[in-house]
Design an enzyme around this catalytic site. Structure first.
Site, PDB file in Angstrom:
ATOM      1  CE  LYS A 260     -12.676   0.006   3.816  1.00  0.00           C
ATOM      2  NZ  LYS A 260     -11.517   0.603   3.182  1.00  0.00           N
TER       3      LYS A 260
ATOM      4  CG  ASP B 129     -14.171  -2.936  11.374  1.00  0.00           C
ATOM      5  OD1 ASP B 129     -14.934  -2.579  10.445  1.00  0.00           O
ATOM      6  OD2 ASP B 129     -12.989  -2.533  11.474  1.00  0.00           O
TER       7      ASP B 129
ATOM      8  CD1 TRP C  31      -7.967  -2.350   8.483  1.00  0.00           C
ATOM      9  CD2 TRP C  31      -7.916  -0.358   9.493  1.00  0.00           C
ATOM     10  NE1 TRP C  31      -7.530  -1.427   7.582  1.00  0.00           N
ATOM     11  CE2 TRP C  31      -7.488  -0.205   8.163  1.00  0.00           C
ATOM     12  CE3 TRP C  31      -7.956   0.759  10.319  1.00  0.00           C
ATOM     13  CZ2 TRP C  31      -7.116   1.029   7.635  1.00  0.00           C
ATOM     14  CZ3 TRP C  31      -7.582   1.997   9.802  1.00  0.00           C
ATOM     15  CH2 TRP C  31      -7.173   2.120   8.479  1.00  0.00           C
TER      16      TRP C  31
END
Ligand code: PMP
Length: 355
Positions: free
Chosen positions: A191, A167, A100
């Protein structure tokens, strides 16, 4: 009953599912579904205001920061962070701690120069790189607080001479965070915070407006701030479910209580992995994630039968990411510790059968 260890979209509280389902049929006794009311209606404005207020309260967001609910997932923020924060001809620093992070780096290259201060790619990202210097002439330093695929997590946030951009997709609201240490935080909700379809952005206002770049409205944080996350039609249902989840979190004692529970869930699970001769943890001990617990088997041939036993016990979503293999138990906020105990018992039962 299922024990949902899926990495995302992940488990949300049962009571949130019930409230969300009820609102689809009749929202707050309006006789209308939440799905058919105007985003400009006072009823929905209240939902959005409450969601923003809960983020501010739960994270103790100081003055000078804006809270936004946007679309496009964390992957859109990979581009919007440099689009908004990187001056033309400027440079941004990145820590490459996983796929990511490396996707975020790829997107930033559209907007300027990137300097990768350190990477753990050579070890398939099993640890968080630590010895590095952040260049003082960078516009910002981008980090990933929790690396969902590899099960590594920053235990402490780095000191940085330039604004930190983070992030937090896979550990948002799982632990205490001092917002004042950050210039920009973003997280896909799916999430720990809500369903897929909405992305939380917390941005320090005075970082904006420093690039001469022309930014299209939808990608411009300043425009989104001025529009109160309603420059266009926002993802009403996803915001509503996030609001319910944040309310649940507050009732549970807030981020501090979550952190305590998450630490305990992670502690007992890693303890079993370390103790059980069939399993071994993937991540470097000091970087172990308290959200995604990744582990493999000493004998890979046993992986299939173990998955089968998990299935019989109602344990779902535990297969590891294809780039790591093995297993990944995501133990997000809404996963009760009783589910972790079911997994531990299953690991013990399996070890007993395969001595
Ligand atoms: N960052 C991290 C840490 C993630 O785990 C994910 C999704 N798994 C992403 C970014 C991408 O998020 P999205 O699918 O919302 O674009």
């Amino acid at each position: 009953m299922k024990h949902n260890f899926g990495a995302g979209p992940g488990i949300l509280p049962q009571e949130v599912f019930k409230q969300a389902a009820a609102a689809v049929l009749d929202f707050n006794a309006t006789g209308l579904s939440l799905l058919e009311i105007s985003h400009r209606s006072p009823e929905f404005e209240e939902v959005l205001n409450e969601a923003v207020a809960l983020v501010k309260e739960l994270f103790n967001v100081p003055e000078g920061y804006s809270v936004l609910f946007l679309q496009g997932g964390a992957s859109t923020q990979f581009a919007l962070a440099p689009y908004n924060l990187l001056p033309e001809g400027g440079k941004a620093a990145y820590l490459d701690s996983g796929v990511w992070a490396s996707k975020a780096i790829k997107e930033a290259k559209f907007f300027g120069t990137t300097e990768v201060v350190a990477t753990s790619k050579e070890s398939n990202y099993t640890y968080i790189p630590k010895d590095y210097t952040v260049p003082a002439d960078a516009a910002y330093f981008h980090i990933t607080s929790n690396n969902t695929i590899y099960g590594t997590q920053l235990q402490e946030f780095p000191q940085s001479p330039v604004p930190l951009v983070c992030d937090m997709s896979s550990d948002i609201f799982s632990r205490k965070v001092n917002i004042a240490d950050f210039g920009l935080i973003y997280a896909g909700a799916q999430k720990n915070m809500g369903p897929a379809g909405v992305t939380l952005v917390i941005v320090k206002d005075d970082l904006l407006g420093k690039t001469s770049r022309k930014i299209p409205a939808m990608f411009n944080y300043q425009v989104q701030i001025e529009g109160g996350s309603m420059y266009n039609t926002p993802p009403c249902f996803a915001i509503y479910v996030s609001m319910l989840t944040l309310k649940w979190l507050k009732a549970k004692g807030g981020v501090e209580a979550m952190e305590k529970d998450n630490n305990e869930k992670a502690r007992v699970l890693y303890e079993e992995i370390d103790r059980n001769p069939l399993f071994k943890a993937v991540a470097a001990t000091e970087d172990r994630s308290r959200m995604n617990v990744c582990f493999v088997m000493e004998n890979p041939e046993l992986e299939k039968p173990f998955l089968k036993l998990c299935d019989e016990k109602g344990i779902v979503g535990i297969k590891g990411h294809r780039s790591v293999g093995g297993f990944r138990a995501s133990i997000y906020n809404a996963l009760p510790i009783t589910s972790v105990y079911v997994l531990i018992d299953t690991m013990r039962e399996f070890a007993e059968k395969n001595k």
